[in-house]
Motif scaffolding. Structure first.
Motif, PDB file in Angstrom:
ATOM      1  N   SER A 217       0.826  -1.202   0.000  1.00  0.00           N
ATOM      2  CA  SER A 217       0.000   0.000   0.000  1.00  0.00           C
ATOM      3  C   SER A 217       0.861   1.252   0.000  1.00  0.00           C
ATOM      4  O   SER A 217       1.682   1.453   0.898  1.00  0.00           O
ATOM      5  CB  SER A 217      -0.928  -0.006   1.223  1.00  0.00           C
ATOM      6  OG  SER A 217      -1.636   1.220   1.308  1.00  0.00           O
ATOM      7  N   THR A 272      -5.062   5.044  -7.221  1.00  0.00           N
ATOM      8  CA  THR A 272      -3.996   4.210  -7.765  1.00  0.00           C
ATOM      9  C   THR A 272      -2.886   5.121  -8.293  1.00  0.00           C
ATOM     10  O   THR A 272      -3.029   6.350  -8.333  1.00  0.00           O
ATOM     11  CB  THR A 272      -4.523   3.337  -8.901  1.00  0.00           C
ATOM     12  OG1 THR A 272      -4.968   4.190  -9.971  1.00  0.00           O
ATOM     13  CG2 THR A 272      -5.683   2.457  -8.425  1.00  0.00           C
ATOM     14  N   GLU A 275      -4.070   7.127 -11.329  1.00  0.00           N
ATOM     15  CA  GLU A 275      -5.081   8.120 -10.941  1.00  0.00           C
ATOM     16  C   GLU A 275      -4.432   9.316 -10.240  1.00  0.00           C
ATOM     17  O   GLU A 275      -4.772  10.474 -10.542  1.00  0.00           O
ATOM     18  CB  GLU A 275      -6.116   7.473 -10.016  1.00  0.00           C
ATOM     19  CG  GLU A 275      -7.068   6.526 -10.736  1.00  0.00           C
ATOM     20  CD  GLU A 275      -7.940   5.730  -9.776  1.00  0.00           C
ATOM     21  OE1 GLU A 275      -9.010   5.246 -10.200  1.00  0.00           O
ATOM     22  OE2 GLU A 275      -7.549   5.589  -8.589  1.00  0.00           O
ATOM     23  N   ASP A 331       5.305   4.843 -12.073  1.00  0.00           N
ATOM     24  CA  ASP A 331       4.275   4.490 -13.059  1.00  0.00           C
ATOM     25  C   ASP A 331       4.881   3.589 -14.129  1.00  0.00           C
ATOM     26  O   ASP A 331       4.915   3.922 -15.315  1.00  0.00           O
ATOM     27  CB  ASP A 331       3.699   5.770 -13.677  1.00  0.00           C
ATOM     28  CG  ASP A 331       2.459   5.489 -14.503  1.00  0.00           C
ATOM     29  OD1 ASP A 331       1.777   4.478 -14.233  1.00  0.00           O
ATOM     30  OD2 ASP A 331       2.181   6.272 -15.448  1.00  0.00           O
ATOM     31  N   ARG A 336       3.449  -0.842 -10.900  1.00  0.00           N
ATOM     32  CA  ARG A 336       1.997  -0.711 -10.769  1.00  0.00           C
ATOM     33  C   ARG A 336       1.378  -2.014 -10.289  1.00  0.00           C
ATOM     34  O   ARG A 336       0.416  -2.008  -9.510  1.00  0.00           O
ATOM     35  CB  ARG A 336       1.364  -0.296 -12.109  1.00  0.00           C
ATOM     36  CG  ARG A 336       1.541   1.174 -12.441  1.00  0.00           C
ATOM     37  CD  ARG A 336       0.503   1.625 -13.463  1.00  0.00           C
ATOM     38  NE  ARG A 336       0.550   0.835 -14.678  1.00  0.00           N
ATOM     39  CZ  ARG A 336       1.247   1.152 -15.766  1.00  0.00           C
ATOM     40  NH1 ARG A 336       1.967   2.275 -15.764  1.00  0.00           N
ATOM     41  NH2 ARG A 336       1.225   0.400 -16.838  1.00  0.00           N
ATOM     42  N   ASP A 340      -0.560  -1.274  -7.028  1.00  0.00           N
ATOM     43  CA  ASP A 340      -2.002  -1.366  -7.285  1.00  0.00           C
ATOM     44  C   ASP A 340      -2.406  -2.828  -7.423  1.00  0.00           C
ATOM     45  O   ASP A 340      -3.173  -3.205  -8.303  1.00  0.00           O
ATOM     46  CB  ASP A 340      -2.376  -0.589  -8.556  1.00  0.00           C
ATOM     47  CG  ASP A 340      -2.015   0.884  -8.456  1.00  0.00           C
ATOM     48  OD1 ASP A 340      -2.066   1.422  -7.334  1.00  0.00           O
ATOM     49  OD2 ASP A 340      -1.669   1.489  -9.486  1.00  0.00           O
ATOM     50  N   THR A 345      -2.805  -7.276  -0.154  1.00  0.00           N
ATOM     51  CA  THR A 345      -1.910  -6.118  -0.093  1.00  0.00           C
ATOM     52  C   THR A 345      -1.474  -5.885   1.349  1.00  0.00           C
ATOM     53  O   THR A 345      -2.309  -5.878   2.262  1.00  0.00           O
ATOM     54  CB  THR A 345      -2.610  -4.855  -0.630  1.00  0.00           C
ATOM     55  OG1 THR A 345      -2.963  -5.070  -2.007  1.00  0.00           O
ATOM     56  CG2 THR A 345      -1.698  -3.642  -0.533  1.00  0.00           C
TER      57      THR A 345
END
Length: 550
Positions: A217, A272, A275, A331, A336, A340, A345
């Motif tokens: 996270s 995320t 986002e 990214d 990712r 994400d 998680t």
């Protein structure tokens, strides 16, 4: 002579008690012996049937040291609570020696252990004390650590190949892994080389961007947008900036908050990576999507925050541009999948239960992103463990190899708060210079325990020499003088010359460095370390020369 021997044994027991190793003068009877003290002796009267069942399991050799420590921890934690002990009794009836086993179902670590452990006392043996006149205790005996010592945090300095990992870090990590199986501890290990701590069965969670079986996270443990923004910014931005750059640091934190707060209010979750990156870049579609979901009395304020971020990007120089570009390093497809992750998680608040986590850093593939990830892990750990809501009944440890690259001012100051919350850091690095200049003094002063290997930098040796302090020694001076004269024979004739000698002694007490810079650099043998320890109550011992290969 007997009195001298008693003093010797008393000093040895004092050092053992402070260093966290068992008293060798108390030999335990063999397992199954009726005279052997058991961890469940305290409940023999109140819960005789449970004590009898545990005696039978011990006699049948169905209880290993992990099982005994786990059961002892449950009994000690229950405080004679009937409900808790009843739950233990039911588990013993059903699962026997595996009663209330760790969620991993492990009752031991696979393979041969690297070190000797006393899990009931929470102790791990590191080596053997080497008698030395510069130590407070010139005795030979085992030397180790316990969880209370680790609460004060440990700083380990040694050049490459000196034995920091094998001699100190691995025994501590092994002990924390075993302690987690007993329910006493949780831990996070940052492994920059990806291989130093990769032992099967030692960990429940492995954070590995190249093989993301479990997610991590990005905002783990943060309940508010301002806390999440500060922690994420501290991981993304460089640890040291000049005063004229402080404006950009503050603007970057404000930019993160202006994006996180409206998104969390609109979606009731954290964004995320794509986002958040879209909001930081003020993409029109991302902004409109969040605004369309904002409802209620606070929506006007949240929309104003998004407009503030858009106005920042329209300036001739976006003050948060550096943060945006550094965040864009995350990214990447592999990262990712980790940040994400659609499946399980790990969140840093999970450390309030006995979980074991290894963070494998792919520095060869993603050097910059790996450093950001490591700094994020460290800052989140300090944030969670220094919180008033942390569970103080369980020890939480963070072991950081190559720590100088991942510790910033927030973490350095946070070390001081961990002790009262039953948490601690183990920081391993090659030189104090690896830490940013503005945090070196804080890191050195905040860590209660120190370990230093031979061959270190002279500047580091000077710091440790002054830290270890001075001692008084007796300096003896011998003065000699000679007197000459004429010698006569029995008839009064000159028979030659005579010479007489006189001697004088003087002694004085002088103060000298206990360990000089030269002693530390060249006088500490290979495989040895100078270690000073501290307990959470302020008691201290050291420096002690320890043979880590004994």
């Amino acid at each position: 002579m007997n009195k001298r021997r008693e003093q010797f044994e008393a000093l040895k027991r004092k050092l053992s008690a402070l260093a966290g190793v068992p008293d060798e003068t108390e030999q335990a009877p063999p397992p199954g012996s009726q005279s052997m003290r058991q961890p469940w002796d305290a409940i023999r009267t109140s819960h005789a049937d449970l004590a009898r069942q545990l005696d039978e399991l011990a006699a049948a050799a169905d209880l290993g040291d992990v099982d005994r420590a786990r059961i002892a921890h449950v009994i000690g934690r229950s405080g004679h609570d009937a409900g808790e002990l009843e739950r233990l009794a039911e588990a013993v009836q059903q699962d026997h020696g595996a009663a209330l086993v760790h969620p991993s179902r492990q009752r031991n670590l696979p393979g041969t252990r690297f070190a000797l452990h006393n899990l009931l006392a929470g102790q791990v043996r590191l080596g053997e004390v080497v008698p030395d006149h510069r130590s407070d205790y010139e005795v030979v005996g085992d030397f180790g650590l316990d969880l209370d010592v680790l609460r004060t945090s440990l700083l380990v300095i040694g050049p490459p190949g000196s034995g920091k990992t094998r001699g100190i870090a691995i025994p501590i990590v092994e002990h924390l892994s075993l302690a987690a199986l007993t329910g006493k501890a949780s831990m996070v290990v940052i492994d920059p080389k990806s291989t130093d701590f990769a032992y099967d069965g030692w960990f429940d969670v492995t954070i590995d961007p190249l093989n993301p079986t479990c997610g991590f996270s990005l905002f783990g443990g943060s309940k508010t947008a301002d806390v999440a923004a500060d922690r994420l910014a501290s991981a993304l931005l460089p640890p040291r900036v000049s005063d004229d750059k402080a404006y950009f640091i503050d603007a970057s934190k404000n930019a993160l908050y202006a994006c996180l707060a409206p998104f969390e209010a609109a979606y009731e979750r954290w964004p995320t990576v794509p986002e958040l990156l879209g909001l930081l870049r003020a993409d029109q579609s991302a902004m409109d999507g969040v605004k369309s979901r904002l409802k209620g009395s606070g929506s006007k304020e949240m929309k104003a925050l998004l407009d503030t971020r858009r106005a920042q990007t329209h300036r001739s120089v976006d003050p948060a541009a550096s943060l945006v570009e550094r965040f864009a390093l995350l990214d990447r497809p592999a990262l990712r999948r980790l940040l994400d992750h659609p499946g399980p998680t790990f969140q840093m608040r999970d450390l309030n239960r006995p979980v074991r986590v290894r963070v494998s850093l792919p520095e060869a593939e993603y050097p910059d992103a790996s450093r950001i990830l490591a700094r994020l892990v460290v800052s989140q750990f300090v944030q969670i463990t220094s919180s008033s809501e942390t569970d103080r009944s369980i020890f939480k440890g963070l072991v950081i190899d190559e720590a100088g690259r991942f510790v910033d001012d927030y973490v350095a100051r946070g070390v001081q708060k961990l002790r009262s919350n039953n948490a601690g850091l183990v920081l391993l690095t090659q030189t104090i210079s690896d830490f940013p200049p503005d945090v070196r003094a804080t890191v050195f002063g905040s860590t209660g325990c120190k370990a230093v290997f031979g061959g270190i930098d002279p500047e580091d040796a000077d710091v440790f020499s002054r830290w270890f302090g001075d001692q008084y020694i007796t300096e003896t001076t011998i003065n000699r003088s000679a007197t000459s004269g004429v010698r006569y024979d029995e008839f009064g004739s000159v028979g030659g010359r005579s010479q007489s000698h006189t001697s004088g002694y003087s002694a004085r007490r002088v103060e000298r460095a206990r360990w000089t810079v030269s002693d530390i650099i060249t006088g500490v043998p290979a495989g040895h370390a100078l270690i000073s320890l501290a307990r959470s109550n302020g008691a201290r011992v050291g420096p002690v020369l320890v043979n880590l290969r004994a």
